[in-house]
Design an enzyme around this catalytic site. Structure first.
Site, short mmCIF file in Angstrom:
data_model
loop_
_atom_site.label_atom_id
_atom_site.label_comp_id
_atom_site.label_asym_id
_atom_site.label_seq_id
_atom_site.Cartn_x
_atom_site.Cartn_y
_atom_site.Cartn_z
CD GLU A 42 -2.32 1.89 -3.25
OE1 GLU A 42 -3.52 1.94 -3.54
OE2 GLU A 42 -1.87 2.25 -2.15
CG ASP A 64 -2.08 0.88 1.15
OD1 ASP A 64 -3.03 0.50 0.44
OD2 ASP A 64 -2.08 1.96 1.76
#
Length: 297
Positions: free
Chosen positions: A39, A10
């Site tokens: 990400e 993340d």
């Protein structure tokens, strides 16, 4: 211990390049086939040159980032529910889609990639994840008067572009049966009624489930859709003359060990049928047309 075969970070862009490369090296020692994705958004307080984000992906070894360019190119901005993408009517987004089809590599000077990968394996191609609107909800919000059949058709279409693109295909659980969260675009704090998988929907939309199965089977059966180097793609993927509503490209399958000598992919974003002239007049087999897709002609 658990034989995990992939790690997803993340907000990887908040972390530093050295740490991510050390993590990747350690994981590859355990299992060389482990994949590391994340990400790669540009954010945080680190100096720009140290961030493990999309802009610095050339410094990251064996790491892939989510490709928001093809995502938004296909379905519209995730931050504006009513904004459509190329697959749903915004034809100016075409260049974002073609950049993603070649995994945001330096395929040619015509590609308007917003960030450059070193190989297609660094591009995670998708149109739905746990964040933002589910694809079915995004289509509902951005296509005026869309019918249930239209939602299914546009889900097939948008996903087929992303899944036949070069790179790493990614989908959210339930995407294959038109998962809806009733328009909730930030459901991390929402209840089970919103977030749970509605298994009855799988039966209701079995034709869409079968479409996804066929799409995945087609990709798996042909190494031409899974090239691992920019050089191979430069040499063997050729974009054919299209229009604002039509993207077409040919793949030299023979050159990359595919049983198909040549593959032509044609994506038509127009509601009307289109006519397209194939590169040669030989005998061609159709593997995907309308709601049918798979390994059988």
């Amino acid at each position: 211990e658990y034989n995990l075969d992939g790690f997803r970070f993340d907000l990887m862009g908040l972390m530093d390049i050295e740490t991510i490369n050390q993590v990747t090296a350690a994981l590859k020692k355990i299992d060389p086939t482990i994949i590391i994705i994340g990400e790669g958004w540009d954010m945080g307080t680190l100096p720009a040159e140290l961030r493990a984000n999309q802009k610095n992906i050339s410094k990251l070894n064996n790491v892939a980032h989510f490709n928001d360019q093809i995502r938004d190119g296909l379905k519209g901005s995730v931050f504006t529910p009513a904004d459509p993408g190329w697959a749903t009517g915004k034809l100016t987004a075409r260049s974002d889609v073609t950049a993603g089809i070649v995994g945001n590599t330096e395929h040619s000077i015509d590609m308007a990639a917003k960030w450059i990968t070193q190989s297609p394996a660094q591009s995670v191609n998708y149109v739905e994840s746990h964040d933002n609107l589910a694809l079915a909800d995004k289509i509902t919000a951005s296509v005026k008067g869309v019918t249930p059949a239209g939602i299914a058709q546009l889900s097939h279409f948008a996903t087929s572009v992303a899944f036949l693109a070069q790179g790493v295909p990614f989908m959210q659980a339930g995407q294959e049966f038109l998962r809806s969260k009733n328009g909730d675009d930030n459901s991390y704090k929402s209840d089970d009624a919103t977030n749970s998988l509605k298994w009855s929907t799988k039966l209701k939309y079995s034709s869409t489930v079968n479409y996804y199965k066929g799409l995945i089977a087609l990709r798996a059966a042909h190494p031409a859709f899974r090239m691992t180097s920019t050089a191979d793609m430069k040499a063997n993927i050729k974009f054919l003359k299209g229009t604002d509503t039509l993207i077409a490209y040919s793949i030299n399958g023979k050159a990359v060990g595919d049983k198909a000598k040549t593959i032509v992919v044609i994506h038509n974003a127009d509601a009307a049928a289109a006519t397209f002239t194939l590169p040669n007049s030989g005998s061609w087999n159709i593997l995907a047309k309308g709601s049918q897709i798979g390994t059988k002609t």
